[in-house]
Motif scaffolding. Structure first.
Motif, PDB file in Angstrom:
ATOM      1  N   ALA B 375     -10.804  23.264  -2.717  1.00  0.00           N
ATOM      2  CA  ALA B 375     -11.642  22.237  -3.378  1.00  0.00           C
ATOM      3  C   ALA B 375     -11.618  21.873  -4.560  1.00  0.00           C
ATOM      4  N   ASN B 376     -11.771  22.897  -5.449  1.00  0.00           N
ATOM      5  CA  ASN B 376     -11.487  22.832  -6.737  1.00  0.00           C
ATOM      6  C   ASN B 376     -10.107  22.347  -7.458  1.00  0.00           C
ATOM      7  N   THR B 377      -9.169  22.343  -6.746  1.00  0.00           N
ATOM      8  CA  THR B 377      -7.821  22.009  -7.033  1.00  0.00           C
ATOM      9  C   THR B 377      -7.489  20.648  -6.575  1.00  0.00           C
ATOM     10  N   THR B 378      -8.538  19.902  -5.946  1.00  0.00           N
ATOM     11  CA  THR B 378      -8.112  18.779  -5.289  1.00  0.00           C
ATOM     12  C   THR B 378      -8.781  17.608  -6.206  1.00  0.00           C
ATOM     13  N   ARG B 379      -7.861  16.779  -7.109  1.00  0.00           N
ATOM     14  CA  ARG B 379      -8.559  15.808  -7.799  1.00  0.00           C
ATOM     15  C   ARG B 379      -8.434  14.514  -7.053  1.00  0.00           C
ATOM     16  N   PRO B 380      -9.505  13.703  -7.176  1.00  0.00           N
ATOM     17  CA  PRO B 380      -9.300  12.211  -6.750  1.00  0.00           C
ATOM     18  C   PRO B 380      -8.194  11.623  -7.343  1.00  0.00           C
ATOM     19  N   ILE B 381      -7.411  10.718  -6.901  1.00  0.00           N
ATOM     20  CA  ILE B 381      -6.433   9.938  -7.586  1.00  0.00           C
ATOM     21  C   ILE B 381      -6.942   8.461  -7.987  1.00  0.00           C
ATOM     22  N   LEU B 382      -7.224   8.459  -9.287  1.00  0.00           N
ATOM     23  CA  LEU B 382      -7.828   7.328  -9.926  1.00  0.00           C
ATOM     24  C   LEU B 382      -7.017   6.225 -10.545  1.00  0.00           C
ATOM     25  N   PRO B 383      -7.224   5.144 -10.313  1.00  0.00           N
ATOM     26  CA  PRO B 383      -6.339   3.901 -10.957  1.00  0.00           C
ATOM     27  C   PRO B 383      -5.955   4.181 -12.335  1.00  0.00           C
ATOM     28  N   LYS B 384      -5.079   3.864 -12.835  1.00  0.00           N
ATOM     29  CA  LYS B 384      -4.512   4.147 -14.284  1.00  0.00           C
ATOM     30  C   LYS B 384      -5.114   3.308 -15.328  1.00  0.00           C
ATOM     31  N   ASN B 385      -5.347   1.924 -14.763  1.00  0.00           N
ATOM     32  CA  ASN B 385      -6.264   1.172 -15.748  1.00  0.00           C
ATOM     33  C   ASN B 385      -7.111   0.329 -14.654  1.00  0.00           C
ATOM     34  N   TRP B 386      -8.210  -0.327 -15.350  1.00  0.00           N
ATOM     35  CA  TRP B 386      -9.175  -0.808 -14.633  1.00  0.00           C
ATOM     36  C   TRP B 386      -9.471  -2.392 -14.903  1.00  0.00           C
ATOM     37  N   ARG B 387      -8.376  -3.137 -14.497  1.00  0.00           N
ATOM     38  CA  ARG B 387      -8.265  -4.466 -14.638  1.00  0.00           C
ATOM     39  C   ARG B 387      -9.245  -5.059 -13.369  1.00  0.00           C
ATOM     40  N   ASP B 388      -9.594  -6.261 -13.430  1.00  0.00           N
ATOM     41  CA  ASP B 388     -10.427  -6.969 -12.437  1.00  0.00           C
ATOM     42  C   ASP B 388      -9.779  -6.716 -11.042  1.00  0.00           C
ATOM     43  N   ILE B 389      -8.457  -6.943 -10.986  1.00  0.00           N
ATOM     44  CA  ILE B 389      -8.062  -6.635  -9.806  1.00  0.00           C
ATOM     45  C   ILE B 389      -8.277  -5.296  -9.048  1.00  0.00           C
ATOM     46  N   THR B 390      -8.248  -4.151 -10.056  1.00  0.00           N
ATOM     47  CA  THR B 390      -8.425  -2.769  -9.342  1.00  0.00           C
ATOM     48  C   THR B 390      -9.924  -2.816  -8.963  1.00  0.00           C
ATOM     49  N   LEU B 391     -10.831  -3.390 -10.155  1.00  0.00           N
ATOM     50  CA  LEU B 391     -12.092  -3.148  -9.563  1.00  0.00           C
ATOM     51  C   LEU B 391     -12.448  -3.664  -8.554  1.00  0.00           C
ATOM     52  N   ALA B 392     -11.628  -5.238  -7.986  1.00  0.00           N
ATOM     53  CA  ALA B 392     -11.859  -5.598  -6.601  1.00  0.00           C
ATOM     54  C   ALA B 392     -11.443  -4.625  -5.515  1.00  0.00           C
ATOM     55  N   THR B 393     -10.276  -4.207  -5.571  1.00  0.00           N
ATOM     56  CA  THR B 393      -9.555  -3.503  -4.609  1.00  0.00           C
ATOM     57  C   THR B 393     -10.266  -2.256  -4.427  1.00  0.00           C
ATOM     58  N   VAL B 394     -10.425  -1.371  -5.565  1.00  0.00           N
ATOM     59  CA  VAL B 394     -11.368  -0.192  -5.600  1.00  0.00           C
ATOM     60  C   VAL B 394     -12.697  -0.433  -4.760  1.00  0.00           C
ATOM     61  N   SER B 395     -13.357  -1.615  -5.030  1.00  0.00           N
ATOM     62  CA  SER B 395     -14.574  -1.809  -4.337  1.00  0.00           C
ATOM     63  C   SER B 395     -14.565  -1.829  -2.834  1.00  0.00           C
ATOM     64  N   TYR B 396     -13.424  -1.958  -2.262  1.00  0.00           N
ATOM     65  CA  TYR B 396     -13.173  -2.114  -0.821  1.00  0.00           C
ATOM     66  C   TYR B 396     -12.095  -0.823  -0.357  1.00  0.00           C
ATOM     67  N   GLY B 397     -12.046   0.194  -1.264  1.00  0.00           N
ATOM     68  CA  GLY B 397     -11.454   1.446  -1.008  1.00  0.00           C
ATOM     69  C   GLY B 397      -9.861   1.439  -1.014  1.00  0.00           C
ATOM     70  N   TYR B 398      -9.346   0.611  -2.006  1.00  0.00           N
ATOM     71  CA  TYR B 398      -7.805   0.646  -2.132  1.00  0.00           C
ATOM     72  C   TYR B 398      -7.540   0.947  -3.492  1.00  0.00           C
ATOM     73  N   GLY B 399      -6.386   1.838  -3.904  1.00  0.00           N
ATOM     74  CA  GLY B 399      -6.197   2.172  -5.277  1.00  0.00           C
ATOM     75  C   GLY B 399      -6.979   3.253  -5.893  1.00  0.00           C
ATOM     76  N   MET B 400      -7.761   3.867  -4.949  1.00  0.00           N
ATOM     77  CA  MET B 400      -8.304   5.306  -5.242  1.00  0.00           C
ATOM     78  C   MET B 400      -8.457   6.029  -4.221  1.00  0.00           C
ATOM     79  N   SER B 401      -7.946   7.329  -4.213  1.00  0.00           N
ATOM     80  CA  SER B 401      -7.924   8.150  -3.352  1.00  0.00           C
ATOM     81  C   SER B 401      -8.902   9.309  -3.315  1.00  0.00           C
ATOM     82  N   VAL B 402      -9.677   9.430  -2.528  1.00  0.00           N
ATOM     83  CA  VAL B 402     -10.501  10.762  -2.664  1.00  0.00           C
ATOM     84  C   VAL B 402     -10.606  11.647  -1.316  1.00  0.00           C
ATOM     85  N   SER B 403     -11.182  12.543  -1.008  1.00  0.00           N
ATOM     86  CA  SER B 403     -11.015  13.584   0.140  1.00  0.00           C
ATOM     87  C   SER B 403     -12.134  12.994   0.932  1.00  0.00           C
ATOM     88  N   LEU B 404     -12.267  13.651   2.117  1.00  0.00           N
ATOM     89  CA  LEU B 404     -13.298  13.145   3.032  1.00  0.00           C
ATOM     90  C   LEU B 404     -14.530  13.957   2.664  1.00  0.00           C
TER      91      LEU B 404
END
Lengths: 116, 565
Positions: B375-404
């Motif tokens: 768990a300690n070595t598992t980092r979420p994958i975050l978007p490189k830049n937070w443009r408006d489109i990134t905000l929009a897609t991240v809000s419904y769960g695309y462009g950012m990866s996390v564990s269950l």
């Protein structure tokens, strides 16, 4: 006369002391041996205990119990626990007791029993 | 005899006096020798008289057990077998007989080893009691046995990813040192490995797992994974107040009783991958609740606020919905029917700062601080830049990866009244103490719970199948298309479907998060890959099976809700 008596007492007591020391030595060796044997048997009992515990856990593994429950279903009628198995307090028939009385009765019986 | 006589005796016979002095001197020497010996023995005692048990058991390892003391891993004593070839006369005959006892041995190799002049070789690092007896019955000199402790997992594959596995570090004819490589075996290596075990013989590390719950979860998960044709799956059930993980299952799993090499041969090594803890995925709509939470927290809107849900373009990308929505929809509707457009609008209202703030409060920007190293070595994958489109897609769960596990933790904070928690795999003594500090307002948590329950109880809700007559459940579904490895973009036919839920809602106690990798429900009229028809039915079964095991009593209100619709 006195000299012989004195020498006699001294020799006698030295001999007695020697005997006593010998006995203590012998006893302590025996006790040490016994301790070793006991510790050995404790160790082997502990080992057996561990093995039996492991075996018990292995025999009680849930998938085996599930299979056994299915196999002996016609005799035992064991089914997985289901939300329907819980009933509310008021569903129980309490005979001549009123609900508050019966609650007190159950509480009394349940004190000391803790639930995880 | 009087005193004058006595004095006379000593003075008048000088020889008597010297004899007496000599005698007492000898007695003195004798006693000093004895006391010297006693002192010597006493000083030596520490080294010589260490109790037998402590001398014998040097390398041992504590048991691992579940919260109720059921053993999950233990050390057993076995035997290893080794051979001194120069003590063996009829080498070919022995090779043949050994082959009979160990069918997996190669007779030619064995014969070669016996004949090439070496003094010593290992026959088997661990032999079963039956094989040991068979070897013994050969009555052959030159075959020796060594004591060997080995790790035994009585439940086989059960909770294998949590418990982890061990390897033999170094070994000799009489001992083998075992050390953990993954899971709890590794995380608590220092506590588990003890040098002198006699006093700790029956001690064990108590995990927060509940064996029957874990078994039931794995059972249901494997069944549904098969039914939905999914590649993999995972479930975690956690207490939302103290962070205790009650069950954590990742499928496919492995049997740690078998050697790693033995397993690796026919199966993919990915069976060792803990998909719940180590696997990061784009989670889809389960993320939608986060921007809503931030909006509620900052009083940007209420659940009845109307949001424009017409398709729109940002950064030359279209944002649109699969289903038809009105021109304007309430936040209630956006969540219940899962609108991407609405969610994107909300995220733009909340803004980059707001979104990052809620993510950081819910622990979605950093590894989960579970005791496991995985768990300690598992980092979420975050978007490189937070443009408006990134905000929009991240809000419904695309462009950012996390564990269950991240998702379960985030929902736990949303559901427990807004307190920070740290997931733990160890049993806690105080059952429901809320240890963390408050990160969200109580009202936010209450509103979110209302929304999550509506997803289940509303006729249009994406998790309406989950409506149970026993429990009040709330949760959110999420379906994310998987990124293709060959072509740029997403694959329509391969999804990760997940669901995160809280129950029982009259007094939220547990969070359950589940996902299936590439599921497809072919039991319906047309194939369906959405979470609503793959994961949600599985979760329903999971809750109804495990709820009673965790002493969650059915709720009358749930029955009323169930009948009322």
């Amino acid at each position: 006369m006195l000299r012989f008596l004195l020498i006699g007492i001294l020799i006698g007591s030295t001999f007695a002391l020697g005997l006593w020391a010998y006995k203590i030595n012998y006893d302590s060796r025996a006790a040490d041996q016994r301790v070793k044997e006991l510790e050995k048997s404790i160790l082997s009992a502990n080992k057996q205990f561990k093995i039996l515990n492991a075996e018990w856990a292995h025999l009680n593994r849930p998938d085996r119990l599930r299979k056994l429950a299915e196999y002996y279903f016609s005799e035992l009628r064991l089914t997985p626990i289901n939300p329907d198995d819980f009933i509310s307090f008021s569903d129980v028939y309490w005979g001549q007791f009123s609900e508050s009385e019966s609650k007190a009765l159950v509480d009394k019986r349940l004190t000391g029993i803790t639930h995880e | 005899m009087n005193s004058s006589n006595k004095v006379k005796l000593f003075t008048e016979h000088p020889r008597t006096r010297s004899r007496l002095i000599l005698f007492s001197l000898m007695v003195l020497i004798g006693f000093s020798l004895i006391s010297g010996k006693i002192a010597f023995l006493a000083s030596k005692e520490n080294k010589k008289n260490i109790s037998y048990t402590e001398r014998e058991v040097i390398h041992s390892r504590l048991n691992i057990s579940d919260r109720n003391g059921n053993i999950l891993a233990t050390n057993l004593e076995g035997a290893s077998a080794y051979i001194r070839p120069d003590e063996i006369q009829k080498k070919s005959l022995i090779a043949q007989r050994l082959k009979g006892i160990f069918p997996d041995l190669n007779e030619a190799v064995l014969l070669n080893k016996l004949n090439d002049g070496r003094k010593f070789f290992w026959l088997k690092s661990i032999v079963s009691p039956r094989q040991e007896k068979a070897l013994f019955d050969l009555g052959q000199p030159g075959i020796y046995f060594g004591k060997r402790e080995y790790r035994f997992y009585p439940h086989g594959t059960l909770a294998s990813h949590v418990i982890g596995y061990t390897k033999v570090n170094e070994f000799d004819v009489n001992y083998a040192e075992i050390s953990g490589i993954s899971g709890v075996e590794r995380a608590f290596e220092n506590k588990l490995a003890i040098k002198n075990s006699s006093k700790l013989m029956n001690n064990s590390i108590h995990l927060s797992l509940d064996l029957p719950v874990q078994a039931e979860v794995e059972n249901v998960l494997k069944e549904w994974q098969k039914r939905m044709g999914a590649k993999a799956g995972g479930v975690v059930i956690m207490n939302i107040h103290n962070g205790e993980i009650v069950a954590l299952a990742s499928s496919p799993d492995f049997n740690a009783n078998k050697g790693r090499g033995e397993l690796g041969k026919d199966k993919d090594s990915s069976i060792y991958f803990n998909r719940v803890v180590q696997g990061v995925y784009e989670m889809g709509s389960t993320f939608k609740i986060f921007s809503v939470a931030q909006g509620l927290e900052k009083d940007l809107f209420t659940l009845d606020s109307l949001i424009d849900t017409r398709a729109f373009r940002i950064n030359s990308k279209n944002i649109e919905d699969k289903y038809k929505f009105n021109r304007e929809s309430s936040i209630y509707e956006i969540i219940v029917r899962s609108s991407n457009v609405g969610s994107a609008r909300l995220a733009l209202m909340v803004g980059e700062k707001g979104l990052k703030e809620i993510f950081s409060k819910l622990g979605l920007l950093e590894p989960v601080r579970l005791e496991l190293r995985e768990a300690n070595t598992t980092r979420p994958i975050l978007p490189k830049n937070w443009r408006d489109i990134t905000l929009a897609t991240v809000s419904y769960g695309y462009g950012m990866s996390v564990s269950l596990l991240h998702l379960a933790k985030a929902y736990a904070i949303l559901g427990n009244g807004g307190f920070d928690i740290e997931p733990t795999i160890l049993k806690k003594n105080h059952n429901n103490s809320q240890s963390g500090s408050r990160v969200l307002k109580k009202t936010t948590s209450d509103e979110i719970l209302k929304l999550l329950e509506a997803v289940v109880t509303d006729k249009r809700g994406t998790a309406r199948i989950l409506r149970s007559k026993y429990y009040r459940i709330g949760g959110k579904t999420g379906t994310a298309e998987k990124v293709s490895s060959e072509i740029r973009g997403y694959q329509k036919d391969k999804v990760v479907a997940n669901f995160v839920g809280l129950f029982p809602l009259q007094e939220p106690m547990f969070v359950i998060a589940a996902f299936l990798d590439e599921p497809e429900n072919n039991l319906l009229q047309e194939p369906c890959r959405y979470a609503s028809c793959t994961v949600v039915p599985m979760v329903k079964k999971l809750i109804e099976r495990t709820g009673p095991l965790m002493n969650v009593t059915p709720d009358h209100q749930a029955l009323m809700f169930y009948r009322g619709s």
